[in-house]
Design a protein around this motif. Structure first.
Motif: not given
Length: 332
Positions: A151-158, A164-165, A170-177
């Motif tokens: 996410l940080e690289a996306m903002e840096m590179a624009q 994709f976001l 969804a991946m963050i949610m899966a890791k939380h589960h």
């Protein structure tokens, strides 16, 4: 490409040009010369390419050099680890950002729209986006810290798209589960800052809450969990992590309870005034300015008295800095 096109006997790698070579075509767009057999760019180790890119960044390079390096890195994206890809994205973003005529790439655009919006650096921008997208299937087994780095690289590179976001959310949610403690500590502040920077004006203007549809439920759930964990992390986080918390996230993407918790935390450490925190006065002024613009005065009055006094002190310091003149002697 050096030595001629594949099949002409002199292409890189020998043997009739079996390598998949990327070059800048006559129209200025990236074109891939299809390989005669599989194998990508044989003999070129990704670590060597990254080292050469770092050398070029330190020495400075023109458009043609960066287009060549970006094409080579992009062609090897699937042979790199996730961290190597992120290193390449940061290198290309740094080179692209140094070009004063660079435009912001179109969100989800084709190579034609990148060329139109980013000018002569379209090839580098397109290659950077390709490298980010190559991580889609490789982040399942990576840590949450790596996802935040993406996410940080996306903002840096624009570069990056809403789709994709949404996939990353969804991946963050899966890791939380899988582990309910994965969102804890300072990683929550980094994630909040990354989401705020992607959504703010002048950036990609992606929507952490999604643009509607089934994915919106997952995104909202992630944001709700992030708010709760952020409040829990504030008392123990470092001063640097607190100071770097994105003001757009705090003032536009969260509930009132988070706003009050963040401002109270700023006041408790007396950020920008206490010894050892003076270097963060700019961040404190930025946060206070956003709060004055975006937050109703009624909410500010619900803060503890010491927090309101802290905001007044930061505002006074900001106004004194911005005033281009001083009062004549003898006037008060």
């Amino acid at each position: 490409a050096p030595g001629g096109a594949p099949g002409e006997g002199g292409a890189a790698g020998g043997g009739g040009g079996s390598a998949a070579i990327w070059e800048v075509g006559e129209r200025g767009l990236l074109s891939e010369l299809l390989p005669r057999r599989r194998g990508g760019l044989p003999g070129l180790d990704p670590a060597v390419l990254i080292s050469e890119a770092n050398i070029l960044r330190s020495q400075g390079g023109d458009q043609a050099q960066w287009c060549r390096v970006a094409a080579q890195l992009s062609a090897k994206a699937y042979d790199m680890t996730a961290h190597q890809v992120l290193d390449c994205v940061r290198i290309l973003a740094d080179a692209n950002r140094k070009e004063p005529q660079k435009g912001i790439p179109s969100i989800g655009g084709t190579i034609g729209s990148y060329k139109k919006s980013a000018g002569k650096w379209a090839e580098v921008t397109y290659a950077t986006d390709h490298m980010i997208q190559s991580l889609t299937a490789r982040l399942q087994d990576e840590s949450l810290s790596t996802v935040v780095e993406v996410l940080e690289a996306m903002e840096m590179a624009q570069v990056g798209t809403q789709v994709f976001l949404d996939m990353l959310m969804a991946m963050i949610m899966a890791k939380h589960h899988r582990d309910c403690r994965v969102l804890s500590g300072e990683i929550t502040l980094r994630l909040a800052t990354a989401l705020g920077q992607l959504a703010r004006p002048g950036s990609l203007r992606l929507r952490p809450k999604s643009r509607g549809g089934p994915q919106a439920t997952t995104n909202m759930r992630v944001l709700d969990i992030l708010e709760d964990r952020l409040i829990d992390a504030l008392p123990t986080c470092s001063v640097a992590a607190l100071a770097n918390l994105d003001d757009y996230y705090v003032t536009r993407l969260v509930d009132d309870k988070v706003i009050k918790a963040v401002l109270t935390a700023f006041a408790q450490v007396n950020l920008g005034f206490k010894a050892g925190t003076e270097q963060y006065i700019i961040q404190a002024q930025k946060m206070e300015g956003s709060v004055r613009r975006e937050i109703p005065q009624t909410l500010i009055w619900t803060l503890p008295r010491f927090a309101r006094q802290y905001l007044d002190n930061v505002q006074l310091a900001r106004l004194q800095k911005d005033i281009p003149w001083s009062a004549p002697p003898g006037l008060s």
